[in-house]
Design a protein around this motif. Structure first.
Motif, PDB file in Angstrom:
ATOM      1  N   THR A  34       2.346   6.992  -6.842  1.00  0.00           N
ATOM      2  CA  THR A  34       1.352   7.917  -7.378  1.00  0.00           C
ATOM      3  C   THR A  34       1.884   9.344  -7.359  1.00  0.00           C
ATOM      4  O   THR A  34       1.736  10.096  -8.338  1.00  0.00           O
ATOM      5  CB  THR A  34       0.044   7.821  -6.567  1.00  0.00           C
ATOM      6  OG1 THR A  34      -0.486   6.497  -6.684  1.00  0.00           O
ATOM      7  CG2 THR A  34      -0.984   8.816  -7.076  1.00  0.00           C
TER       8      THR A  34
ATOM      9  N   GLN B  85       0.816  -1.205   0.000  1.00  0.00           N
ATOM     10  CA  GLN B  85       0.000   0.000   0.000  1.00  0.00           C
ATOM     11  C   GLN B  85       0.855   1.263   0.000  1.00  0.00           C
ATOM     12  O   GLN B  85       0.577   2.221  -0.729  1.00  0.00           O
ATOM     13  CB  GLN B  85      -0.922  -0.002   1.220  1.00  0.00           C
ATOM     14  CG  GLN B  85      -1.881   1.185   1.268  1.00  0.00           C
ATOM     15  CD  GLN B  85      -2.670   1.229   2.566  1.00  0.00           C
ATOM     16  OE1 GLN B  85      -2.125   0.928   3.630  1.00  0.00           O
ATOM     17  NE2 GLN B  85      -3.939   1.595   2.487  1.00  0.00           N
TER      18      GLN B  85
ATOM     19  N   VAL C 187      -0.502   1.223 -10.756  1.00  0.00           N
ATOM     20  CA  VAL C 187      -0.444   2.678 -10.802  1.00  0.00           C
ATOM     21  C   VAL C 187      -0.114   3.052 -12.242  1.00  0.00           C
ATOM     22  O   VAL C 187       0.902   2.597 -12.778  1.00  0.00           O
ATOM     23  CB  VAL C 187       0.617   3.249  -9.842  1.00  0.00           C
ATOM     24  CG1 VAL C 187       0.739   4.761 -10.016  1.00  0.00           C
ATOM     25  CG2 VAL C 187       0.261   2.931  -8.390  1.00  0.00           C
TER      26      VAL C 187
ATOM     27  N   TRP D 212      -2.126  -4.793  -7.795  1.00  0.00           N
ATOM     28  CA  TRP D 212      -1.358  -3.544  -7.677  1.00  0.00           C
ATOM     29  C   TRP D 212      -1.247  -2.896  -9.050  1.00  0.00           C
ATOM     30  O   TRP D 212      -0.796  -3.511 -10.004  1.00  0.00           O
ATOM     31  CB  TRP D 212       0.030  -3.834  -7.127  1.00  0.00           C
ATOM     32  CG  TRP D 212       0.730  -2.630  -6.576  1.00  0.00           C
ATOM     33  CD1 TRP D 212       0.821  -2.253  -5.275  1.00  0.00           C
ATOM     34  CD2 TRP D 212       1.474  -1.648  -7.310  1.00  0.00           C
ATOM     35  NE1 TRP D 212       1.550  -1.105  -5.147  1.00  0.00           N
ATOM     36  CE2 TRP D 212       1.965  -0.701  -6.389  1.00  0.00           C
ATOM     37  CE3 TRP D 212       1.748  -1.457  -8.669  1.00  0.00           C
ATOM     38  CZ2 TRP D 212       2.731   0.402  -6.759  1.00  0.00           C
ATOM     39  CZ3 TRP D 212       2.494  -0.365  -9.050  1.00  0.00           C
ATOM     40  CH2 TRP D 212       2.986   0.553  -8.101  1.00  0.00           C
TER      41      TRP D 212
ATOM     42  N   ARG E   9       2.142   2.077  -3.360  1.00  0.00           N
ATOM     43  CA  ARG E   9       1.128   2.655  -4.252  1.00  0.00           C
ATOM     44  C   ARG E   9       1.060   4.179  -4.068  1.00  0.00           C
ATOM     45  O   ARG E   9       1.038   4.938  -5.036  1.00  0.00           O
ATOM     46  CB  ARG E   9      -0.229   2.018  -3.964  1.00  0.00           C
ATOM     47  CG  ARG E   9      -1.319   2.401  -4.966  1.00  0.00           C
ATOM     48  CD  ARG E   9      -2.692   1.945  -4.473  1.00  0.00           C
ATOM     49  NE  ARG E   9      -2.708   0.536  -4.129  1.00  0.00           N
ATOM     50  CZ  ARG E   9      -3.005  -0.433  -4.986  1.00  0.00           C
ATOM     51  NH1 ARG E   9      -3.288  -0.134  -6.233  1.00  0.00           N
ATOM     52  NH2 ARG E   9      -3.005  -1.695  -4.586  1.00  0.00           N
TER      53      ARG E   9
END
Length: 369
Positions: free
Chosen positions: A200, A193, A224, A222, A196
């Motif tokens: 981002t 997490q 992005v 997962w 991520r």
């Protein structure tokens, strides 16, 4: 170079391929305060469309107005490069939004085949630092791979000299020499997490990002946009990437089997930033393992930033991601960081202050420090 500048070059090449005329604008000198540094790029098309920036917007607006009123010839008479200076007087500086009496000088270069944009972009995408030299009297451009201090015959030009290139831009009124390096890279170990959130934000900062995690349960969902996800072992990914001085590596898994070998290869590379998540105790054990079992030197271990990040009191994954990226950007920009800004020393100092004041719970949190 910044990713935004590579985007400018790519957009300008796209215009040329589509049959549009354009002008490449480069900031070559600044005096006082100015919104963009020397080397910043912008391109303007014959219909006034622009990409990139050289100021806070007012100079762009003035260039657009001139092109729309009188065409690109208004910027580059006789189809040759020209020089323009803005903010010479206090009144003009205020008009163009240049703070504190700032002044900037631009080179305006008509684009065409002689600009050699396709070759330049290809070299940059191969991660070759490239010296682009423009002769203002003819508009001719020459390209050469930039040999960097310490390079040998086998590696010359394959990487940038830290995040700031030596002699990145030189302008003497007759020629403009601009050394452009490849995009900044970020290799992230672990697809959890926190990764991520970190990726981002890092995409917006212009990093070319690779996330590696062989654990199927972490990578299954997962994603992005714009980030490459690798299922290979992290140390294999780092070795294959050949980290250079424009590469950052950060380990986020807490798993020595994944983090340690990759960190060893990163610490022995020219990567400008190598960091690892984990508590102070875990990072102390990691340093001991790397020294005892893998023979890393004190100098190599001193390059490891762990716990990674600047101390901002972060507790949630988004805040921890912000903390780590703030440290990466500061190191990239060459900003000296006082030890008390780092997570480990800052938490230790806070705990000492809390103990002296008999404050309960100081230093509690998510365990990153």
């Amino acid at each position: 170079m910044e990713a935004a500048d590579l985007d400018v070059l790519a957009a300008a090449l796209h215009w040329l391929d589509a049959g549009h005329a354009g002008v490449l604008v480069t900031v070559v000198r600044t005096w006082g305060s100015s919104p963009r540094p020397p080397g910043a790029l912008m391109a303007i098309r014959a219909d006034g469309v622009v990409t990139g920036s050289v100021s806070g917007g007012c100079i762009e607006d003035e260039l657009i107005a001139r092109v729309r009123d009188d065409g690109l010839a208004a910027l580059c008479p006789a189809g040759l490069p020209a020089v323009a200076t803005y903010g010479v007087s206090a009144e003009e500086a205020q008009r163009f939004g240049l703070p504190c009496g700032g002044t900037l000088q631009l080179v305006l270069e008509p684009l065409g085949e002689r600009s050699r944009l396709a070759e330049l972009i290809a070299l940059l995408r191969e991660r070759r630092a490239t010296r682009r030299e423009l002769d203002l009297s003819t508009g001719a451009v020459s390209l050469r791979t930039a040999a960097l201090p310490g390079d040998d015959a086998d590696t010359a030009g394959l990487h940038d000299a830290a995040t700031a290139l030596p002699d990145a831009l030189a302008f003497d009124g007759r020629s403009l020499a601009h050394t452009l390096g490849p995009r900044l890279r970020l290799i992230v170990i672990g697809a959890g997490q926190l990764s991520r959130y970190l990726c981002t934000v890092a995409t917006g900062l212009g990093f070319d990002i690779t996330v590696c995690d062989p654990r199927e349960e972490y990578r299954a969902d997962w994603q992005v946009p714009g980030v490459t996800l690798s299922f290979d072992m992290p140390d294999d990914v780092v070795i294959a990437a050949r980290p250079d001085e424009r590469t950052a590596v950060v380990a986020l898994t807490h798993d020595p089997k994944l983090d340690d070998l990759a960190l060893i290869d990163a610490l022995r590379s020219p990567a400008f930033y190598v960091g690892a998540l984990g508590s102070r105790a875990n990072n102390a054990r990691r340093r001991e393992r790397l020294a005892t079992h893998f023979g890393l030197t004190d100098a190599e271990l001193a390059r490891l930033r762990g716990p990674a990040g600047l101390y901002i009191g972060s507790r949630t994954p988004p805040e921890i991601a912000l903390s780590i990226l703030a440290e990466i950007v500061a190191v990239k920009n060459g900003v000296p960081l006082a030890p008390q800004l780092a997570v480990g020393p800052a938490k230790s100092a806070r705990e000492a202050d809390g103990a002296a004041a008999n404050e309960p719970g100081v230093g509690a949190g998510c365990g990153i420090g």
